[in-house]
Each structure stands twice: as C-alpha cells, then as structure tokens.
Design a protein around this motif. Structure first.
Motif, PDB file in Angstrom:
ATOM      1  N   ARG A  85      -0.486  10.309 -14.903  1.00 58.66           N
ATOM      2  CA  ARG A  85      -1.484  11.111 -14.180  1.00 58.66           C
ATOM      3  C   ARG A  85      -1.063  11.327 -12.723  1.00 58.66           C
TER       4      ARG A  85
ATOM      5  N   ASN B  23       1.263   2.963 -17.805  1.00 57.00           N
ATOM      6  CA  ASN B  23       2.095   4.163 -17.944  1.00 57.00           C
ATOM      7  C   ASN B  23       1.243   5.428 -17.970  1.00 57.00           C
ATOM      8  N   GLU B  24       0.069   5.342 -18.593  1.00 55.90           N
ATOM      9  CA  GLU B  24      -0.824   6.509 -18.643  1.00 55.90           C
ATOM     10  C   GLU B  24      -1.305   6.895 -17.246  1.00 55.90           C
ATOM     11  N   GLU B  25      -1.604   5.888 -16.424  1.00 56.14           N
ATOM     12  CA  GLU B  25      -2.042   6.161 -15.049  1.00 56.14           C
ATOM     13  C   GLU B  25      -0.887   6.690 -14.201  1.00 56.14           C
TER      14      GLU B  25
ATOM     15  N   GLU C 185       6.442  14.704 -21.329  1.00 59.10           N
ATOM     16  CA  GLU C 185       5.838  13.379 -21.190  1.00 59.10           C
ATOM     17  C   GLU C 185       6.711  12.536 -20.266  1.00 59.10           C
TER      18      GLU C 185
END
Length: 275
Positions: free
Chosen positions: A168, A163-165, A202
């Motif tokens: 980005r 999810n973080e990638e 977010e």
C-alpha cells in the motif's frame, strides 16, 4: 566531436574525503559497471559526520555555476541520481537540474535521504521534507528506506509493517510518479529485506541474512548499483538482488579485516566482482 558517445550518470551528492560514503563510493561503483560517473558535489567534507570532528564546506552557492558549464558543453546523461541534500535551496537546484537534463530516454534515481529508524536527520525539518517530495515526481526509480517512505507518504513509522501494508505504501509512492520503488533496510528477524514494487505489478521482498552493524555508505553503494544497472538495462529484480548481496559481502569483508564502523565498507576488495 560529441561528448555524449559514452554512457554517463550525473551523481548529485556530498563528497567526503574519508569514510567511504556518498560520491566517494558512487564514483568507483558506477565506473566498475562501465558507466561514466559525473559528480555534482553539494557539500565537501574532510570525513563524514559520524566522526567526532570534520571539516565542512557548503557548495550550494557554486552548484548553479558548475551546472551551467555542463549546459554549455551540451552534456546528455543516460542517468541522474540524487542523494543527500542539505537545504531547500539545494533541493530547488536539483529540481531545476532534473527539468534541464531529463529526456524521454534517460533514468532519474532519487534516494530521498531524510532519516532512519523513524527519526529525521538533524539537518531536516518538516518543511524540508515537503520540499523533498517535489523531487519524487521526477523519479523513475525511488530508493527510500522505511523511515523515508513513511515520511513521504505521511504514514506512521512501524517496523512491523506487513507485506500488504508495504504494498500500500509503495503504491502511494508510485502514484507520485516513480515507476519503480525499492524500500530498503526493512527488519525481518535475522534478515534485512528490501521491498520492491513496479507500477502495475505486485510487490515482492528480497531478503539477505543480516550481518554485522550498519556502516556508512552502504545506501550510496546500493543506489549507485541500481542507477548504473538501470542505465545498462539490467532487470530491476536482478539489480536489487545484486546490490543487496554485494553490500553483504562488503560488510563481511570489512568485519574480517577489522575495519572500524566509521570507515565504511572496504568495497575496494570486491569491486572487481561487480558486473
């Protein structure tokens, strides 16, 4: 008398007479959500290319004359959505359409149809992908699948992105222009996920249980719902969830009715439930 006293979306896509995809599904879905759908065909197919044979007529050379008549009518659109585009010339025509018909109040939805499962579609080249990037800056909402999101941002394709990638990548897409992004068709075990991002916020995942096998037209249905809902002022999160669940129901109904994969999803059975 004004031609602009009812909500309208210009839908730029190819037209297939059989197989439930592109304009043939966008038009009834957008109409069911009480928005007039005004199609601009890019190509005419007897049936989509997933069949062993098909009749095809390129509409590129006629698109400008077609659009010029709309300019004479002084048509105004609350939304514009673009789908599969088969050449540099078509992309340039669509860019000109955006320039001519974009206003401060309307919404452009770009579905940058270029590939899937990490591969480009056969009609696309790296050069065509570069041209497609030009349309991204006009989009208010962008609806790429994971392959297309990676192509546009020049990131390597990886089905295991965290999810973080994904956040980005979504931010990189948003930096190109779009306020809202939904990266579709992400595999998460027994789920299919969509990664949603709104500029300055977010990101978040919306998941639905995976059912059946991929069918033609589901991406077109998804984009049609997102576009019509945006014109109707529906919350983006709610709209993505609605589109995901509607497609799942359509796939389940198609399995129940033993509809061949080539024939798409029998959304007609459920169209009256779409609100």
């Amino acid at each position: 008398m004004s031609h602009n006293n009812y909500k309208k979306i210009a839908a730029i896509n190819d037209y297939s007479g059989f197989g439930r995809c592109s304009i043939a599904v966008e038009l009834p879905v957008i109409s069911a959500l009480k928005v007039q759908c005004c199609p601009i065909p890019t190509s005419i197919f007897s049936n989509h290319t997933g069949f062993d044979s098909f009749y095809f007529q390129d509409f590129t050379d006629y698109m400008t004359g077609y659009i010029d008549e709309w300019k004479k009518l002084n048509l105004k659109f609350d939304g514009i959505c673009s789908g599969f585009l088969g050449s540099h010339k078509q992309i340039a025509i669509v860019e000109d359409f955006f320039k001519s018909f974009k206003t401060k109040d309307n919404i452009i939805v770009v579905d940058p149809v270029m590939g899937d499962y990490g591969d480009l579609y056969p009609t696309y080249t790296k050069e065509t992908c570069e041209e497609m990037k030009k349309l991204v800056k006009y989009a208010d909402i962008l609806t790429p699948n994971l392959t297309e999101a990676c192509i546009i941002t020049e990131e390597p394709y990886d089905v295991e992105y965290s999810n973080e990638e994904l956040l980005r990548i979504a931010r990189k897409l948003s930096d190109m222009g779009p306020e809202k992004i939904v990266i579709t068709g992400i595999q998460r075990g027994k789920y299919i996920a969509n990664y949603c991002y709104e500029k300055g916020k977010e990101g978040y995942i919306i998941k639905t249980m995976k059912v059946g096998t991929q069918r033609s037209g589901t991406g077109d249905i998804f984009t049609a719902i997102i576009a019509a809902d945006a014109v109707n002022g529906v919350d983006f999160h709610e709209s993505v969830r609605k589109a995901s669940h509607f497609i799942k129901k359509c796939i389940l109904k198609s399995i129940e009715m033993d509809i061949p994969l080539t024939d798409g999803v029998c959304f007609e059975e459920l169209l009256t439930t779409l609100k």
